[in-house]
Design an enzyme around this catalytic site. Structure first.
Site, PDB file in Angstrom:
ATOM      1  N   GLU A  61      -2.403   8.512   7.923  1.00 32.90           N
ATOM      2  CA  GLU A  61      -1.008   8.212   7.862  1.00 32.90           C
ATOM      3  C   GLU A  61       0.197   8.905   8.593  1.00 32.90           C
ATOM      4  O   GLU A  61       1.418   8.282   9.211  1.00 32.90           O
ATOM      5  CB  GLU A  61      -0.345   8.360   6.137  1.00 32.90           C
ATOM      6  CG  GLU A  61       0.794   8.423   6.077  1.00 32.90           C
ATOM      7  CD  GLU A  61       1.077   6.343   5.673  1.00 32.90           C
ATOM      8  OE1 GLU A  61       0.119   6.143   5.495  1.00 32.90           O
ATOM      9  OE2 GLU A  61       2.564   5.988   5.767  1.00 32.90           O
ATOM     10  N   ASP A  89       0.570  -1.286   0.028  1.00 36.31           N
ATOM     11  CA  ASP A  89       0.383  -0.069   0.196  1.00 36.31           C
ATOM     12  C   ASP A  89       1.176   1.258  -0.249  1.00 36.31           C
ATOM     13  O   ASP A  89       1.789   0.797  -0.041  1.00 36.31           O
ATOM     14  CB  ASP A  89      -0.942   0.268   1.564  1.00 36.31           C
ATOM     15  CG  ASP A  89      -2.255   1.391   1.046  1.00 36.31           C
ATOM     16  OD1 ASP A  89      -2.356   1.653   0.012  1.00 36.31           O
ATOM     17  OD2 ASP A  89      -2.164   1.546   2.978  1.00 36.31           O
ATOM     18  N   SER A  90       0.115   2.361  -0.260  1.00 39.97           N
ATOM     19  CA  SER A  90       1.212   3.885  -0.113  1.00 39.97           C
ATOM     20  C   SER A  90       1.656   3.932   1.191  1.00 39.97           C
ATOM     21  O   SER A  90       2.224   4.646   1.322  1.00 39.97           O
ATOM     22  CB  SER A  90       0.119   4.619  -0.389  1.00 39.97           C
ATOM     23  OG  SER A  90      -0.898   5.246   0.249  1.00 39.97           O
ATOM     24  N   CYS A 131     -11.276   3.633  -0.185  1.00 37.91           N
ATOM     25  CA  CYS A 131      -9.503   3.823   0.189  1.00 37.91           C
ATOM     26  C   CYS A 131      -9.120   2.648   1.952  1.00 37.91           C
ATOM     27  O   CYS A 131      -9.970   2.990   2.487  1.00 37.91           O
ATOM     28  CB  CYS A 131      -8.551   5.542   0.406  1.00 37.91           C
ATOM     29  SG  CYS A 131      -7.691   4.964   1.430  1.00 37.91           S
ATOM     30  N   CYS A 182      -4.336  -1.581  -1.693  1.00 32.95           N
ATOM     31  CA  CYS A 182      -4.528  -0.312  -1.827  1.00 32.95           C
ATOM     32  C   CYS A 182      -5.444   0.062  -2.939  1.00 32.95           C
ATOM     33  O   CYS A 182      -5.251   0.069  -4.037  1.00 32.95           O
ATOM     34  CB  CYS A 182      -3.341   0.863  -2.581  1.00 32.95           C
ATOM     35  SG  CYS A 182      -3.518   1.997  -3.116  1.00 32.95           S
ATOM     36  N   HIS A 185      -6.797   3.096   3.863  1.00 35.36           N
ATOM     37  CA  HIS A 185      -6.888   4.438   5.567  1.00 35.36           C
ATOM     38  C   HIS A 185      -7.918   4.380   5.876  1.00 35.36           C
ATOM     39  O   HIS A 185      -7.591   4.748   7.496  1.00 35.36           O
ATOM     40  CB  HIS A 185      -5.771   5.299   4.679  1.00 35.36           C
ATOM     41  CG  HIS A 185      -4.739   4.753   4.413  1.00 35.36           C
ATOM     42  ND1 HIS A 185      -4.363   4.144   3.109  1.00 35.36           N
ATOM     43  CD2 HIS A 185      -3.361   5.977   4.894  1.00 35.36           C
ATOM     44  CE1 HIS A 185      -2.298   4.488   3.442  1.00 35.36           C
ATOM     45  NE2 HIS A 185      -2.335   5.349   4.364  1.00 35.36           N
TER      46      HIS A 185
END
Ligand code: DGL
Length: 299
Positions: free
Chosen positions: A186, A43-44, A218, A107, A220
Site C-alpha cells: 500500500e 478496496d481498503s 488478496c 477486496c 494487493h
C-alpha cells in the site's frame, strides 16, 4: 450540477463545493459519466486496481468510481466489525450518493466479512465479490497441494473454510496468513526491501510445503506476483482471480443494461481515496495506463 452528490469531498486539504466538482474532474468526464452506467468499486486501498483493470477491459461501456479506503487500511488486520462498518459506509456512498447501479467489492477481506450484509441491505443492487481462487487452484494443481496467501481476516473467516470444504476437500491446502504484506504494498513501492523481507518469509513457508499452485487471496498481492513467482519457482501455477471476477461482473451487470452503451476509450475512471492519494495515483497510472485524478473523500 456536479457529477457526485454527497458527503464532503476534499482536495489538497480544501473542501470541494458542489459547483466545482465538475471542474475538478473535467467537463468531458462529467458529461460521459452522466450518460454511462456507473459502477462502484472499493478496496481498503490500491489492491482493487488490479481488479479494476480487468473490469475496464470486460465492461468498456461503464463509468468507474473507485474508492480506496486508505485511511482505514489494512482491513486484513482489523476486526470484522470494523471492516463491516467501513464496507457499509463505502457502499452507501457509491449506491446512494454516487448513484452507482452496481458495486464490485474488490477486496477478499471485505467480501468475506461484509458482502452478505451488503446484499441484504441493498437487495436490488448487483454486487460482485472477490474470493480466493481455491477452485481453479485445485483444478490446476497436479500434486493437489495448494498454497493460499491472504490476510489473517480472510483466512479466519468461515467463508474461507467453506470454500476449502466445497472445492478442496481432497487436496492439501496450506493457508499462509500474510500480516503486513498488503500494508507494505500500500505504501506504493512494490520493490521496497520491506516487501521483499515479508515475501521471503511467506514464500519460504509455501516452498516448505511443496505446493504447486499458489492462490493470491488478496487483491494487493497481484502487484508483487512476479516477486512471488521468483521465490516459489517457475513451475508453480499462480492463481489471480481478477479476470474471472471481471467476466462474472460483465455477465451479471450485462443483464442490467450496462453493455448497451458505446465503448469508452480510454476507460472512464474516477479515483477517490479516504486517505493518502500519491501512491494510488501513481499505481493507477502504471496499472491502468492512464493518469487519473484522485479526489479525497471524507467518509
Ligand atoms: N486488498 C484486500 C484484500 O483483498 C485487503 C488488504 C488489507 O487491507 O489488508 O483482502
Amino acid at each position: 450540477m456536479g457529477f457526485v452528490l454527497g458527503p464532503p469531498l476534499w482536495l489538497n486539504g480544501r473542501m470541494i463545493k458542489e459547483w466545482n466538482r465538475a471542474v475538478l474532474c473535467g467537463e468531458p468526464w462529467q458529461r460521459a459519466a452522466n450518460s454511462a452506467p456507473r459502477i462502484g468499486v472499493f478496496d481498503s486501498g490500491v489492491g482493487g486496481l488490479t481488479v479494476l483493470r480487468a473490469l475496464c477491459r470486460c465492461l468498456p461501456q461503464a463509468a468507474w468510481f473507485y474508492v480506496a479506503d486508505s485511511a482505514h487500511a489494512p482491513y486484513g488486520e482489523r476486526s470484522d466489525a470494523y471492516v463491516l462498518d467501513r464496507s457499509m459506509r463505502l457502499t452507501r456512498y457509491l449506491v446512494e450518493e454516487a448513484r452507482c447501479i452496481g458495486v464490485v467489492v474488490a477486496c477478499n477481506t471485505a467480501t468475506a466479512v461484509a458482502v452478505a450484509a451488503l446484499r441484504a441491505r441493498w437487495p436490488s443492487v448487483p454486487m460482485v465479490g472477490v474470493e480466493p481462487g481455491v477452485k481453479p487452484a485445485v483444478a490446476q494443481s497436479r500434486a493437489q497441494r495448494i498454497g493460499v496467501m491472504a490476510t489473517p481476516a480472510t483466512l479466519r473467516h468461515p467463508r474461507f473454510q467453506a470454500l476449502v470444504t466445497t472445492y478442496a476437500a481432497t487436496a492439501t491446502v496450506v493457508a499462509v496468513p500474510c500480516p503486513g504484506l498488503a500494508w507494505a504494498i500500500e505504501q506504493g513501492h512494490e520493490q521496497a526491501p520491506a516487501v521483499g523481507v515479508l515475501l521471503d518469509r511467506f514464500c519460504a513457508e509455501l516452498r516448505a510445503h511443496q505446493v504447486d499452485a499458489v492462490v493470491l487471496g488478496c487483491t494487493h498481492y497481484a502487484f508483487v506476483l512476479d516477486q512471488i513467482r521468483a521465490r516459489v519457482g517457475p513451475d508453480v501455477v499462480m492463481i489471480d482471480t481478477a479476470d474471472a471476477v471481471a467476466r462474472h461482473a460483465a455477465q451479471l451487470l450485462g443483464g442490467h443494461g450496462v453493455m448497451d452503451g458505446p465503448h469508452l476509450e480510454p476507460p472512464l475512471v474516477q479515483l477517490f481515496s479516504t486517505g493518502e492519494r500519491t501512491a494510488l495515483g501513481r499505481m493507477a497510472a502504471s496499472w491502468l495506463g492512464q493518469s487519473v485524478p484522485v479526489c479525497t473523500l471524507g467518509i
